[in-house]
Design an enzyme around this catalytic site. Structure first.
Site, PDB file in Angstrom:
ATOM      1  N   PHE A  15       0.820  -1.207   0.000  1.00 36.96           N
ATOM      2  CA  PHE A  15       0.000   0.000   0.000  1.00 36.96           C
ATOM      3  C   PHE A  15       0.855   1.258   0.000  1.00 36.96           C
ATOM      4  O   PHE A  15       0.580   2.210  -0.734  1.00 36.96           O
ATOM      5  CB  PHE A  15      -0.951  -0.002   1.210  1.00 36.96           C
ATOM      6  CG  PHE A  15      -2.079   0.980   1.086  1.00 36.96           C
ATOM      7  CD1 PHE A  15      -3.026   0.846   0.089  1.00 36.96           C
ATOM      8  CD2 PHE A  15      -2.201   2.049   1.962  1.00 36.96           C
ATOM      9  CE1 PHE A  15      -4.081   1.746  -0.046  1.00 36.96           C
ATOM     10  CE2 PHE A  15      -3.241   2.955   1.845  1.00 36.96           C
ATOM     11  CZ  PHE A  15      -4.182   2.806   0.838  1.00 36.96           C
ATOM     12  N   ARG A  36      12.428   0.191   5.803  1.00 37.64           N
ATOM     13  CA  ARG A  36      13.360  -0.150   6.882  1.00 37.64           C
ATOM     14  C   ARG A  36      14.640  -0.806   6.370  1.00 37.64           C
ATOM     15  O   ARG A  36      15.694  -0.643   6.966  1.00 37.64           O
ATOM     16  CB  ARG A  36      12.672  -1.086   7.873  1.00 37.64           C
ATOM     17  CG  ARG A  36      11.529  -0.454   8.650  1.00 37.64           C
ATOM     18  CD  ARG A  36      10.870  -1.470   9.561  1.00 37.64           C
ATOM     19  NE  ARG A  36      10.282  -2.580   8.807  1.00 37.64           N
ATOM     20  CZ  ARG A  36       9.705  -3.638   9.358  1.00 37.64           C
ATOM     21  NH1 ARG A  36       9.666  -3.745  10.675  1.00 37.64           N
ATOM     22  NH2 ARG A  36       9.186  -4.599   8.619  1.00 37.64           N
ATOM     23  N   LYS A 109      -5.725   0.953   8.666  1.00 38.61           N
ATOM     24  CA  LYS A 109      -7.106   0.781   9.086  1.00 38.61           C
ATOM     25  C   LYS A 109      -7.143  -0.114  10.317  1.00 38.61           C
ATOM     26  O   LYS A 109      -6.956  -1.320  10.219  1.00 38.61           O
ATOM     27  CB  LYS A 109      -7.935   0.177   7.955  1.00 38.61           C
ATOM     28  CG  LYS A 109      -7.966   1.059   6.710  1.00 38.61           C
ATOM     29  CD  LYS A 109      -8.563   0.338   5.509  1.00 38.61           C
ATOM     30  CE  LYS A 109      -8.528   1.234   4.271  1.00 38.61           C
ATOM     31  NZ  LYS A 109      -9.036   0.536   3.062  1.00 38.61           N
ATOM     32  N   GLY A 137     -10.652   4.150   2.866  1.00 32.54           N
ATOM     33  CA  GLY A 137     -11.641   3.963   1.813  1.00 32.54           C
ATOM     34  C   GLY A 137     -11.326   2.760   0.962  1.00 32.54           C
ATOM     35  O   GLY A 137     -10.362   2.027   1.203  1.00 32.54           O
ATOM     36  N   LYS A 192     -14.836  -2.292   8.943  1.00 37.84           N
ATOM     37  CA  LYS A 192     -15.147  -3.055   7.729  1.00 37.84           C
ATOM     38  C   LYS A 192     -14.303  -4.320   7.647  1.00 37.84           C
ATOM     39  O   LYS A 192     -14.733  -5.316   7.059  1.00 37.84           O
ATOM     40  CB  LYS A 192     -14.980  -2.171   6.484  1.00 37.84           C
ATOM     41  CG  LYS A 192     -13.570  -1.665   6.222  1.00 37.84           C
ATOM     42  CD  LYS A 192     -12.733  -2.621   5.389  1.00 37.84           C
ATOM     43  CE  LYS A 192     -11.311  -2.119   5.248  1.00 37.84           C
ATOM     44  NZ  LYS A 192     -10.473  -3.037   4.454  1.00 37.84           N
ATOM     45  N   ASP A 245     -15.818   0.933   1.332  1.00 37.12           N
ATOM     46  CA  ASP A 245     -14.753   0.011   1.705  1.00 37.12           C
ATOM     47  C   ASP A 245     -15.307  -1.348   2.099  1.00 37.12           C
ATOM     48  O   ASP A 245     -14.707  -2.398   1.814  1.00 37.12           O
ATOM     49  CB  ASP A 245     -13.956   0.614   2.861  1.00 37.12           C
ATOM     50  CG  ASP A 245     -12.498   0.186   2.852  1.00 37.12           C
ATOM     51  OD1 ASP A 245     -12.121  -0.651   2.003  1.00 37.12           O
ATOM     52  OD2 ASP A 245     -11.738   0.697   3.675  1.00 37.12           O
ATOM     53  N   THR A 249     -14.229  -4.871   0.401  1.00 41.11           N
ATOM     54  CA  THR A 249     -13.516  -5.851   1.212  1.00 41.11           C
ATOM     55  C   THR A 249     -14.347  -7.102   1.479  1.00 41.11           C
ATOM     56  O   THR A 249     -13.792  -8.182   1.676  1.00 41.11           O
ATOM     57  CB  THR A 249     -13.106  -5.212   2.556  1.00 41.11           C
ATOM     58  OG1 THR A 249     -12.478  -3.964   2.306  1.00 41.11           O
ATOM     59  CG2 THR A 249     -12.134  -6.089   3.309  1.00 41.11           C
ATOM     60  N   ARG A 256      -7.536  -9.746   2.265  1.00 45.47           N
ATOM     61  CA  ARG A 256      -6.989 -10.734   3.189  1.00 45.47           C
ATOM     62  C   ARG A 256      -7.994 -11.073   4.290  1.00 45.47           C
ATOM     63  O   ARG A 256      -8.064 -12.215   4.760  1.00 45.47           O
ATOM     64  CB  ARG A 256      -5.693 -10.211   3.817  1.00 45.47           C
ATOM     65  CG  ARG A 256      -4.532 -10.104   2.835  1.00 45.47           C
ATOM     66  CD  ARG A 256      -3.295  -9.583   3.533  1.00 45.47           C
ATOM     67  NE  ARG A 256      -3.522  -8.264   4.114  1.00 45.47           N
ATOM     68  CZ  ARG A 256      -2.726  -7.703   5.022  1.00 45.47           C
ATOM     69  NH1 ARG A 256      -1.678  -8.349   5.466  1.00 45.47           N
ATOM     70  NH2 ARG A 256      -2.982  -6.500   5.495  1.00 45.47           N
ATOM     71  N   VAL A 278      -3.842 -10.081   9.890  1.00 43.66           N
ATOM     72  CA  VAL A 278      -5.124  -9.594   9.397  1.00 43.66           C
ATOM     73  C   VAL A 278      -5.656  -8.540  10.354  1.00 43.66           C
ATOM     74  O   VAL A 278      -5.916  -8.822  11.523  1.00 43.66           O
ATOM     75  CB  VAL A 278      -6.129 -10.759   9.254  1.00 43.66           C
ATOM     76  CG1 VAL A 278      -7.471 -10.248   8.751  1.00 43.66           C
ATOM     77  CG2 VAL A 278      -5.577 -11.820   8.306  1.00 43.66           C
ATOM     78  N   GLU A 279      -5.819  -7.312   9.860  1.00 44.36           N
ATOM     79  CA  GLU A 279      -6.231  -6.210  10.726  1.00 44.36           C
ATOM     80  C   GLU A 279      -7.551  -6.487  11.431  1.00 44.36           C
ATOM     81  O   GLU A 279      -7.750  -6.104  12.584  1.00 44.36           O
ATOM     82  CB  GLU A 279      -6.330  -4.917   9.909  1.00 44.36           C
ATOM     83  CG  GLU A 279      -5.006  -4.415   9.344  1.00 44.36           C
ATOM     84  CD  GLU A 279      -4.152  -3.706  10.386  1.00 44.36           C
ATOM     85  OE1 GLU A 279      -4.416  -3.850  11.591  1.00 44.36           O
ATOM     86  OE2 GLU A 279      -3.212  -3.015   9.982  1.00 44.36           O
TER      87      GLU A 279
END
Length: 329
Positions: A15, A36, A109, A137, A192, A245, A249, A256, A278-279
């Site tokens: 992203f 990094r 997110k 979004g 979401k 979103d 998703t 994911r 996974v968020e």
């Protein structure tokens, strides 16, 4: 903000790289992507390809690369494109090198797992003197990097700043809409992911598209209740950062979170699904705690959190959701 600006994107994952590429393509700003690993950044500069995260996509010749935090010193705008749970560590690493007063835009997110704080609150505490905005979004990294039409929301406490940031970052195929509801925009993006896991479970169990549609609609109502309770505007989640979103998703296999839910619905153990990446797996438990604290009902969110924690099996969760008292919509 006027003239040729300097924009830095921290986080060389899919992203972050996509955002850096699309902003560089506008030709209105000097764009620096900071990662990094110095060797990775050197390879990106030489090859103009990020085969690990964005295979087959050529990066603009005008995009610069670095692994040095010191190179942030003259950036007019800084985008934080690392995962939500890494935001505070990034602030500690890069904060001392930021240009005084430079706006910081969160491009993740989620909600901080340990404290249940919104990410804007986290960074405002860690980076005093820097206005903190939120970008969220419906936008997959590959679509953005390929130049496919994408629209997202960007929110700041000060609407004129949000409008200035939208103009600075938007391009021919990447359009940002300004908002002053940071609470609504970031909760839409975080919740979401939880609902996408629920939709994945529905798909994995073969429960049909009608069930998915019901989850999306009722999930949107849950989002709105929490946004209102936390001081945002419920209508915000009916826009790009919530409904837009969520639809993306919860229906695309590029997600994911959806794939994670599909695996759960098929009976695959959580440990094999890399849930820590996974968020939505983080956000589910946090959102459930917030719902309890604000005394609002979020049954879908609470069910997902219980399933991930191993406190509830999926058939029982479905039975409980379908057995709730009949109410008005």
């Amino acid at each position: 903000m006027s003239g040729m600006q300097r924009i830095a994107v921290i986080g060389a994952g899919a992203f972050g790289t996509a955002l850096a590429a699309v902003v560089a393509q506008t030709g209105r700003a000097q764009v620096l992507l900071i990662g990094r690993d110095a060797s990775v950044m050197t390879d990106l500069a030489a090859s103009r390809m990020h085969e690990t995260s964005l295979p087959g996509i050529h990066l603009p010749a005008s995009l610069s690369f670095s692994a040095r935090a010191e190179d942030l010193h003259d950036a007019d705008i800084v985008l934080f494109a690392m995962p939500s749970q890494a935001q505070i560590a990034a602030a500690e690493t890069y904060g001392p090198h930021l240009k005084p007063g430079a706006p910081v835009v969160i491009c993740a997110k989620g909600i901080e797992k340990q404290t249940s704080r919104l990410l804007t609150d986290v960074l405002e505490s860690a980076l005093p003197g820097h206005p903190v905005a939120m970008l969220s979004g419906p936008g997959f990294a590959a679509d953005i990097a390929k130049g496919l039409p994408t629209a997202m929301a960007i929110a700041a406490a000060d609407l004129p700043l949000a409008e200035q940031l939208a103009k600075a970052i938007s391009g021919q195929t990447f359009r940002l809409y300004a908002s002053d509801d940071r609470i609504g925009v970031q909760l839409g993006g975080a919740l979401k992911n939880v609902l996408a896991i629920a939709c994945g479970i529905v798909e994995g169990m073969g429960l049909g598209d009608s069930a998915r549609a019901a989850l999306i609609a009722r999930g949107l109502a849950e989002m709105s209740r929490l946004v209102d309770a936390m001081g945002g505007r419920g209508d915000t989640v009916r826009g790009l950062s919530g409904l837009g979103d969520l639809v993306l998703t919860a229906t695309s296999h590029q997600s994911r979170n959806l794939r994670f839910g599909i695996a759960l619905g098929k009976g695959e153990p959580i440990g094999t699904q890399q849930g820590s990446l996974v968020e939505g797996a983080f956000a589910a438990a946090v959102a459930a705690r917030l719902a309890e604290g604000y005394e609002i009902e979020m049954p879908i969110t609470e069910a997902v959190a219980a399933i991930i924690d191993g406190r509830l099996d999926i058939p029982t969760a479905i039975t409980q959701l379908m057995s709730r008292p009949i109410t008005t919509e």
